[in-house]
Write a protein that holds these residues in place. Structure first.
Motif, PDB file in Angstrom:
ATOM      1  N   ASP A 311       0.875  -1.165   0.000  1.00 44.54           N
ATOM      2  CA  ASP A 311       0.000   0.000   0.000  1.00 44.54           C
ATOM      3  C   ASP A 311       0.916   1.219   0.000  1.00 44.54           C
ATOM      4  OD1 ASP A 311      -2.546   1.363   0.275  1.00 44.54           O
ATOM      5  OD2 ASP A 311      -3.220  -0.503   1.221  1.00 44.54           O
ATOM      6  N   ILE A 312       0.849   1.984  -1.074  1.00 45.61           N
ATOM      7  CA  ILE A 312       1.799   3.089  -1.250  1.00 45.61           C
ATOM      8  C   ILE A 312       1.445   4.214  -0.275  1.00 45.61           C
ATOM      9  CG2 ILE A 312       2.800   4.714  -2.909  1.00 45.61           C
ATOM     10  CD1 ILE A 312       1.719   2.793  -5.139  1.00 45.61           C
ATOM     11  N   PRO A 313       2.397   4.614   0.582  1.00 44.01           N
ATOM     12  CA  PRO A 313       2.090   5.665   1.561  1.00 44.01           C
ATOM     13  C   PRO A 313       1.582   6.930   0.872  1.00 44.01           C
ATOM     14  CG  PRO A 313       4.200   4.651   2.070  1.00 44.01           C
ATOM     15  CD  PRO A 313       3.775   4.121   0.729  1.00 44.01           C
ATOM     16  N   GLY A 314       0.626   7.586   1.514  1.00 41.08           N
ATOM     17  CA  GLY A 314       0.079   8.807   0.946  1.00 41.08           C
ATOM     18  C   GLY A 314      -1.289   8.595   0.304  1.00 41.08           C
ATOM     19  N   GLY A 315      -1.771   7.357   0.289  1.00 42.67           N
ATOM     20  CA  GLY A 315      -3.111   7.108  -0.240  1.00 42.67           C
ATOM     21  C   GLY A 315      -3.128   6.814  -1.723  1.00 42.67           C
ATOM     22  N   HIS A 316      -2.029   6.306  -2.261  1.00 40.45           N
ATOM     23  CA  HIS A 316      -1.985   6.025  -3.700  1.00 40.45           C
ATOM     24  C   HIS A 316      -2.443   4.612  -4.045  1.00 40.45           C
ATOM     25  CE1 HIS A 316      -0.054   9.869  -4.153  1.00 40.45           C
ATOM     26  NE2 HIS A 316       0.731   9.540  -3.154  1.00 40.45           N
ATOM     27  N   GLY A 317      -2.826   3.846  -3.034  1.00 33.50           N
ATOM     28  CA  GLY A 317      -3.403   2.528  -3.313  1.00 33.50           C
ATOM     29  C   GLY A 317      -2.373   1.403  -3.275  1.00 33.50           C
ATOM     30  N   LYS A 318      -2.872   0.187  -3.561  1.00 33.94           N
ATOM     31  CA  LYS A 318      -2.024  -1.009  -3.493  1.00 33.94           C
ATOM     32  C   LYS A 318      -1.461  -1.324  -4.870  1.00 33.94           C
ATOM     33  CE  LYS A 318      -5.007  -3.007   0.068  1.00 33.94           C
ATOM     34  NZ  LYS A 318      -5.970  -1.886   0.038  1.00 33.94           N
ATOM     35  N   SER A 319      -0.226  -1.756  -4.889  1.00 35.44           N
ATOM     36  CA  SER A 319       0.365  -2.233  -6.139  1.00 35.44           C
ATOM     37  C   SER A 319       1.105  -3.529  -5.880  1.00 35.44           C
ATOM     38  CB  SER A 319       1.364  -1.213  -6.689  1.00 35.44           C
ATOM     39  OG  SER A 319       0.676  -0.139  -7.258  1.00 35.44           O
ATOM     40  N   PRO A 320       1.027  -4.465  -6.857  1.00 35.68           N
ATOM     41  CA  PRO A 320       1.825  -5.691  -6.743  1.00 35.68           C
ATOM     42  C   PRO A 320       3.308  -5.337  -6.813  1.00 35.68           C
ATOM     43  CG  PRO A 320       0.293  -5.795  -8.638  1.00 35.68           C
ATOM     44  CD  PRO A 320       0.250  -4.398  -8.110  1.00 35.68           C
TER      45      PRO A 320
END
Ligand SMILES: *Cc1c(COP(=O)(O)O)cnc(C)c1O
Ligand code: SF4
Length: 355
Positions: A311-320
């Motif tokens: 989960d990318i800090p700052g609210g950018h969502g999840k990425s594999p």
């Protein structure tokens, strides 16, 4: 006769159960003022108090290492706040939104990414705020899926859950209701037929996502609780957090994923540890996580493979975050790595085989 075992919520309870030493009491009191504590009987029973590295204790029993707050750690590590249009709703991706009905959990995980927001004393979503949250969802036709999370939604009564599920189901564009929970392992007897029935609703799909991190959590009672959902036609998925000293070795991770699949739970996510405050002792490197995923891919059924996500800090969502099985050689030709680690040219005719 002994009284029925109770959830351990205070340092005095933990100490009486032999789970925390008196010598560390003062420092642990400091931890306890910052972060909620709860160890259910089902989890306490799994802990081997003589093992200083017990993987269940590491997840639930407070540790003085939690006082070590790193500069990179964040009160809101995944940026929920930036995507909260009305209280109780987090709407980060267009087609799905979180609905947080409660901040209470059955157990309080020492690595929780919402540890600054949750706890037994946090206010539940009031009737007015729930109305506003449901109005928001109803007004946003792009919301196809609503994820009940928290806190742990399954600490609520079946009656309350049934009412919320019915109100969500009445919104035509909401087709899928997903529940994120630890209750089936942390407190399996809460999963009654009434609770299961409360989550089902005609014409909509309900999914239950179980959060568990160590194979030992899937006790016979927990497996029965999960079977109650699946037998009722509610598919289950899993999410686990990669945790140092809990599941960050190939054997444990393999056993965990196999246990899920044996319970008809499809492994969904392996989360890289979030930058939650005071959790550096539980985080691993991403490289270590990728190596574990490679080991899993090499040894275990495809059914047992979760996606490793950050989960990318700052609210950018999840990425594999890998590992990646495709690379290019110096000539720009694609190479695909197989489950043994050998690389193959694709398409094969691009690279003549050595004779
Ligand atoms: C994790 C998360 C979701 C769900 O993401 P999926 O990839 O669909 O599981 C949705 N909204 C928010 C804000 C999240 O943090
Ligand atoms: S159950 Fe989920 S929300 Fe509750 S403490 Fe654990 S990780 Fe946090």
């Amino acid at each position: 006769m002994n009284a029925a075992p109770k959830t351990l919520r205070h340092l005095s309870d933990l100490q009486a159960a032999g789970l925390t030493p008196q010598a560390k009491r003062a420092a642990l009191e400091q931890v306890a003022t910052q972060y909620a504590i709860a160890v259910t009987p089902a989890m306490a029973e799994l802990i081997d108090a003589t093992d200083p590295d017990d993987p269940i204790a590491r997840q639930f029993v407070p540790d003085t290492a939690e006082l070590n707050r790193q500069p990179a750690e964040l009160a809101d590590p995944i940026g929920d706040h930036a995507h909260t249009p009305v209280e109780g709703v987090v709407h980060r991706y267009p087609d799905r939104a979180l609905l947080k009905l409660t901040h209470v959990c059955a157990v309080y995980c020492r690595f929780c990414f919402r540890r600054e927001m949750i706890g037994p004393d946090a206010e539940p979503l009031s009737r007015e705020k729930l109305d506003a949250a449901l109005d928001y969802i109803a007004a946003h036709g792009e919301i196809w899926e609503v994820i009940l999370t928290g806190g742990d939604p399954l600490v609520l009564s079946p009656r309350r859950l049934k009412s919320v599920v019915a109100r969500l189901a009445a919104i035509p564009h909401v087709k899928v209701i997903r529940v994120h929970t630890r209750v089936p392992t942390a407190d399996p007897l809460r999963v009654t037929p009434e609770l299961v029935a409360a989550l089902k609703t005609a014409g909509k799909a309900t999914y239950v996502v179980l959060h568990a991190n160590h194979p030992r959590e899937l006790t016979p009672a927990a497996r029965e609780a999960c079977a109650r959902f699946v037998d009722a036609g509610i598919p289950m998925l899993s999410q686990s957090v990669l945790l140092a000293g809990v599941n960050d070795d190939p054997k444990t991770l393999e056993a965990l994923m196999r246990a899920f699949v044996e319970c008809r739970i499809k492994p969904y996510y392996l989360h890289h540890g979030d930058l939650a405050p005071g959790t550096s002792h539980l985080r691993t490197s991403i490289e270590h996580g990728q190596n574990l995923m490679r080991a899993l891919r090499g040894r275990v059924s495809g059914l047992c493979q979760p996606s490793y996500v950050l989960d990318i800090p700052g609210g950018h969502g999840k990425s594999p975050i890998g590992p990646n099985y495709m690379s290019y050689d110096d000539a720009g030709r694609a190479r695909i790595e197989d489950f043994n680690g050998a690389r193959h040219c694709y398409p094969p005719e691009a690279c003549p085989q050595p004779r």
